[in-house]
Design a protein around this motif. Structure first.
Motif: not given
Length: 244
Positions: A36-50
């Motif tokens: 596992v090289a990265r772990i990241l948490t993002l908000p429910d933001d379609r553009t940011l997730i994409a």
């Protein structure tokens, strides 16, 4: 195999929901010999997730996304995954049928709750996946998972995510092996031993404080013989309680 884990959810970032999914996935993936090289948490933001999926799918062998799948207003992960691959959402007939069957079983099991709240399910919203994705039918819940090229997407409910990952876990098999040494010695007293093992063997060594009065030394590498030899070398220079 280098893997990146992306967890999605405003509730995780707010601290309302512990991020147990990332920990569980990392343990499963490394336990199968991948990294596992990265772990990241993002908000429910379609553009940011994409954008993150689009960047990571070219940098890592696999990307695992969990959370934000479903048919509610804040479930944007399927849309974001489709955006990252320039696809449209489509309804897979087999997935739609499974959603209908799961919803019907829930109604039969909870007639009073359904009658009280007049639950109205948008079946197509729950069954929609990016075009060309391989659907993974959910054995524990309503929302399917999917695989699109090297990106794996699962719902965020832990029991559902775990059940879906188990169906594709063999696709994360790798060559990394490890040994963990438990020691009562303080980290500061092992500096020379850790430097020495890194010089002599082609392995990675991590030193981690642990609960219960024992620290952990984790030796990892792609050559099992090197890992065993390095662990044995350390055992001759560090007080070891047990090896796992």
């Amino acid at each position: 195999m280098e893997v990146a884990i992306l967890t999605v959810g405003d509730e995780v970032l707010a601290g309302d929901t512990p991020n147990t999914n990332a920990t569980w996935l990392a343990e499963q993936i490394t336990g199968r010999g991948s990294t596992v090289a990265r772990i990241l948490t993002l908000p429910d933001d379609r553009t940011l997730i994409a954008g993150t999926i689009g960047d990571w799918r070219g940098r890592f062998d696999a990307v695992v996304v969990t959370g934000g799948l479903g048919g509610t207003h804040d479930d944007v992960t399927a849309d974001a995954l489709a955006d990252a691959f320039d696809r449209y959402l489509v309804v897979d007939p087999a997935v739609r049928e499974d959603v209908l069957e799961t919803a019907a079983a829930y109604r039969d099991a909870n007639p009073e709750l359904v009658a009280e709240h007049d639950l109205d399910l948008d079946v197509d919203a729950w069954a929609s996946l990016p075009g060309g994705a391989r659907a993974i039918i959910n054995p524990e819940g309503l929302c399917p998972g999917c695989v699109l090229e090297t990106v794996y997407a699962f719902p965020g409910v832990p029991a559902e995510m775990q059940a879906l990952f188990d169906l594709v876990a063999h696709e994360f098999d790798g060559d990394v092996t490890s040994r963990t040494l438990y020691t009562p010695q303080p980290e500061g007293s092992m500096i020379d031993a850790l430097a020495g093992v890194r010089e002599r063997f082609d392995v990675q060594v991590g030193s981690y404080p642990d609960t219960g009065g024992l620290n952990r030394l984790k030796v990892s590498g792609e050559d099992a013989d090197d890992v065993v030899a390095a662990a044995e070398w350390l055992q001759g220079r560090v007080t070891v309680d047990r090896v796992v």
